[in-house]
Design a protein around this motif. Structure first.
Motif, mmCIF file in Angstrom:
data_model
loop_
_atom_site.group_PDB
_atom_site.id
_atom_site.type_symbol
_atom_site.label_atom_id
_atom_site.label_comp_id
_atom_site.label_asym_id
_atom_site.label_seq_id
_atom_site.Cartn_x
_atom_site.Cartn_y
_atom_site.Cartn_z
ATOM 1 N N UNK A 10 45.538 33.565 54.516
ATOM 2 C CA UNK A 10 44.869 32.705 53.540
ATOM 3 C C UNK A 10 43.368 32.752 53.823
ATOM 4 N N UNK A 11 42.603 33.120 52.808
ATOM 5 C CA UNK A 11 41.151 33.177 52.978
ATOM 6 C C UNK A 11 40.492 32.297 51.928
ATOM 7 N N UNK A 12 39.671 31.387 52.394
ATOM 8 C CA UNK A 12 38.899 30.544 51.490
ATOM 9 C C UNK A 12 37.621 31.296 51.120
ATOM 10 N N UNK A 13 37.435 31.514 49.839
ATOM 11 C CA UNK A 13 36.288 32.269 49.358
ATOM 12 C C UNK A 13 35.895 31.737 47.991
ATOM 13 N N UNK A 14 34.864 32.324 47.378
ATOM 14 C CA UNK A 14 34.387 31.812 46.102
ATOM 15 C C UNK A 14 33.579 32.880 45.383
ATOM 16 N N UNK A 15 33.053 32.539 44.220
ATOM 17 C CA UNK A 15 32.266 33.483 43.427
ATOM 18 C C UNK A 15 30.796 33.502 43.808
ATOM 19 N N UNK A 16 30.184 32.320 43.964
ATOM 20 C CA UNK A 16 28.716 32.237 43.980
ATOM 21 C C UNK A 16 28.086 32.625 45.308
ATOM 22 N N UNK A 17 28.811 32.485 46.399
ATOM 23 C CA UNK A 17 28.228 32.666 47.736
ATOM 24 C C UNK A 17 27.960 34.141 48.034
ATOM 25 N N UNK A 18 26.748 34.525 48.413
ATOM 26 C CA UNK A 18 26.459 35.933 48.696
ATOM 27 C C UNK A 18 27.235 36.482 49.886
ATOM 28 N N UNK A 19 27.516 35.631 50.879
ATOM 29 C CA UNK A 19 28.311 36.102 52.010
ATOM 30 C C UNK A 19 29.742 36.381 51.568
ATOM 31 N N UNK A 20 30.285 35.498 50.754
ATOM 32 C CA UNK A 20 31.626 35.727 50.215
ATOM 33 C C UNK A 20 31.660 37.009 49.396
ATOM 34 N N UNK A 21 30.639 37.242 48.605
ATOM 35 C CA UNK A 21 30.566 38.474 47.813
ATOM 36 C C UNK A 21 30.528 39.709 48.716
ATOM 37 N N UNK A 22 29.797 39.592 49.820
ATOM 38 C CA UNK A 22 29.672 40.728 50.734
ATOM 39 C C UNK A 22 31.013 41.132 51.333
ATOM 40 N N UNK A 23 31.955 40.192 51.392
ATOM 41 C CA UNK A 23 33.258 40.468 51.996
ATOM 42 C C UNK A 23 34.360 40.779 50.982
ATOM 43 N N UNK A 24 34.072 40.724 49.699
ATOM 44 C CA UNK A 24 35.131 40.922 48.704
ATOM 45 C C UNK A 24 35.842 42.260 48.860
ATOM 46 N N UNK A 25 35.076 43.328 48.994
ATOM 47 C CA UNK A 25 35.708 44.650 49.109
ATOM 48 C C UNK A 25 36.500 44.778 50.400
ATOM 49 N N UNK A 26 36.032 44.130 51.463
ATOM 50 C CA UNK A 26 36.766 44.187 52.732
ATOM 51 C C UNK A 26 38.075 43.414 52.653
ATOM 52 N N UNK A 27 38.065 42.305 51.908
ATOM 53 C CA UNK A 27 39.310 41.551 51.720
ATOM 54 C C UNK A 27 40.296 42.383 50.907
ATOM 55 N N UNK A 28 39.805 43.031 49.865
ATOM 56 C CA UNK A 28 40.660 43.926 49.069
ATOM 57 C C UNK A 28 41.224 45.050 49.941
ATOM 58 N N UNK A 29 40.392 45.588 50.818
ATOM 59 C CA UNK A 29 40.837 46.685 51.683
ATOM 60 C C UNK A 29 41.916 46.221 52.657
ATOM 61 N N UNK A 30 41.783 45.000 53.166
ATOM 62 C CA UNK A 30 42.804 44.465 54.067
ATOM 63 C C UNK A 30 44.136 44.370 53.337
ATOM 64 N N UNK A 31 44.118 43.832 52.118
ATOM 65 C CA UNK A 31 45.365 43.741 51.362
ATOM 66 C C UNK A 31 45.959 45.121 51.102
#
Length: 390
Positions: free
Chosen positions: A58-79
């Motif tokens: 479970x990962x808490x994330x969001x749209x607006x945060x630049x740090x969250x955006x920086x990790x989006x592709x890495x979260x997709x890669x983990x899945x």
């Protein structure tokens, strides 16, 4: 005196209690908290929805945060990398959208509403469920998440085995340790993760108790001075050239009698509030005669348009059209986004597609003044990354 002292102590205690109302981070060994949340596919999800998963992340994330955006592709890669091994990733947006200020949205194209979550998930092709907890924030309170992103990994018995960061740097090329992947590898091998808890870095959770702060900020913005200047034909040429501002410039031609101009003007001003703390400048130009200044100024004041605002200083409107853009036939509204060198990034005759224009604004600003956590500028449309020159 004693009564006054008691009142002060009570007030201090209330403030202290308010500051401590946000719950602690869920402890290692804790069971998976129950939840029942709607996903961007409009389906409801509970822990039972993921009963077949050997490991639940479970990962808490969001749209607006630049740090969250920086990790989006890495979260997709983990899945993608761990799906076949029995790992299921679930993302939860914990933020109250009403608590996010416009100037906190200056690093992306979307805020944190449920509708914007749907847009984000489709645009970025999320390969995991994206659930919304922003309205009630009941689930994030159970987990005690601190920032976006914040990871919680549960074993097959749904006991918490890891909580913390994805890796050691939001700049992917600087990440020297990968705690989330290490924890997953250990758990899939039947071992205890070598590291079970880490500190986290990112945007703080936007709790509902921040909404009054946002409202006070908006009230302060509404009191900013609104000005209107006459601009000459030569001035329009200089505005278009953008030779010395050092900023990405959004220029909108409009009029008080233009229905589409009026209907979208408030949203146009929101773009200024989003990006003005960065290398960005919004300029409005009323395509009206100089003697209509009072009417134009009144409209701008009603819209709290504390931007750079102009009205034609000369009566030959066609001279302005020719001076500004040879491709412009004179229709209103007319919008041009140019970079710091005057290159056209977006041109629109008619109503603005605000998501599309923000997807042009963000990478352009990043090239001028990249925020400290980015090693690449990512095209919001293609996802392609270009290295930032340092």
């Amino acid at each position: 005196m004693r009564s006054l002292l008691a009142s002060c102590l009570l007030a201090f205690a209330a403030l202290t209690a308010s500051a401590d109302t946000h719950p602690p981070v869920l402890a290692i060994g804790s069971p998976l908290p129950d939840f029942n949340l709607k996903g961007v596919d409009d389906k409801m999800y509970t822990p039972a929805s993921f009963a077949d998963a050997k490991v639940l992340m479970v990962v808490f994330t969001c749209n607006h945060c630049p740090t969250a955006q920086a990790y989006e592709e890495r979260i997709k890669a983990i899945q993608a990398d761990y799906k076949a091994k029995g790992v299921q990733v679930v993302a939860i947006n914990p933020n109250s959208a009403a608590a996010v200020r416009f100037d906190e949205m200056g690093y992306g194209d979307l805020g944190d509403t449920f509708e914007e979550m749907k847009i984000r998930a489709e645009h970025k092709q999320f390969n995991f469920p994206y659930l919304d907890d922003g309205d009630e924030q009941v689930v994030v309170a159970k987990f005690g998440a601190l920032v976006t992103p914040h990871v919680y990994i549960f074993d097959q018995a749904r006991k918490l085995r890891f909580v913390g960061r994805i890796d050691s740097s939001e700049r992917e090329d600087l990440a020297r340790s990968h705690e989330t992947r290490d924890a997953l590898d250990a758990m899939l091998a039947g071992k205890e993760p070598a590291v079970t808890t880490t500190k986290v870095f990112g945007c703080s959770i936007k709790w509902k108790d921040k909404i009054p702060d946002n409202e006070r900020w908006m009230a302060k913005v509404a009191k900013e001075p609104v000005t209107l200047e006459h601009i000459s034909v030569d001035g329009i040429k200089a505005l278009r050239a953008n030779a010395d501002s050092g900023k990405v410039r959004l220029i909108n031609f409009w009029a008080t009698w233009c229905g589409p101009c009026v209907s979208e003007f408030s949203e146009l001003i929101e773009q200024n509030l989003r990006f003005r703390q960065r290398a960005f400048e919004l300029v409005t130009v009323a395509a009206q005669f100089p003697d209509e200044e009072a009417k134009v100024l009144k409209f701008l004041q009603d819209k709290h348009a504390s931007t750079k605002n102009y009205i034609y200083g000369e009566s030959d409107k066609y001279a302005y059209i020719e001076a500004f853009d040879k491709e412009w036939n004179g229709e209103l509204p007319y919008t041009l986004l140019i970079d710091e060198k005057g290159n056209v990034l977006y041109r629109e005759s008619g109503s603005i597609d605000f998501i599309k224009i923000r997807r042009a604004i963000v990478p352009a600003i990043d090239k001028v003044s990249p925020w400290g956590n980015r090693d690449k500028v990512y095209d919001p449309v293609t996802g392609a990354g270009t290295a930032v020159k340092k």
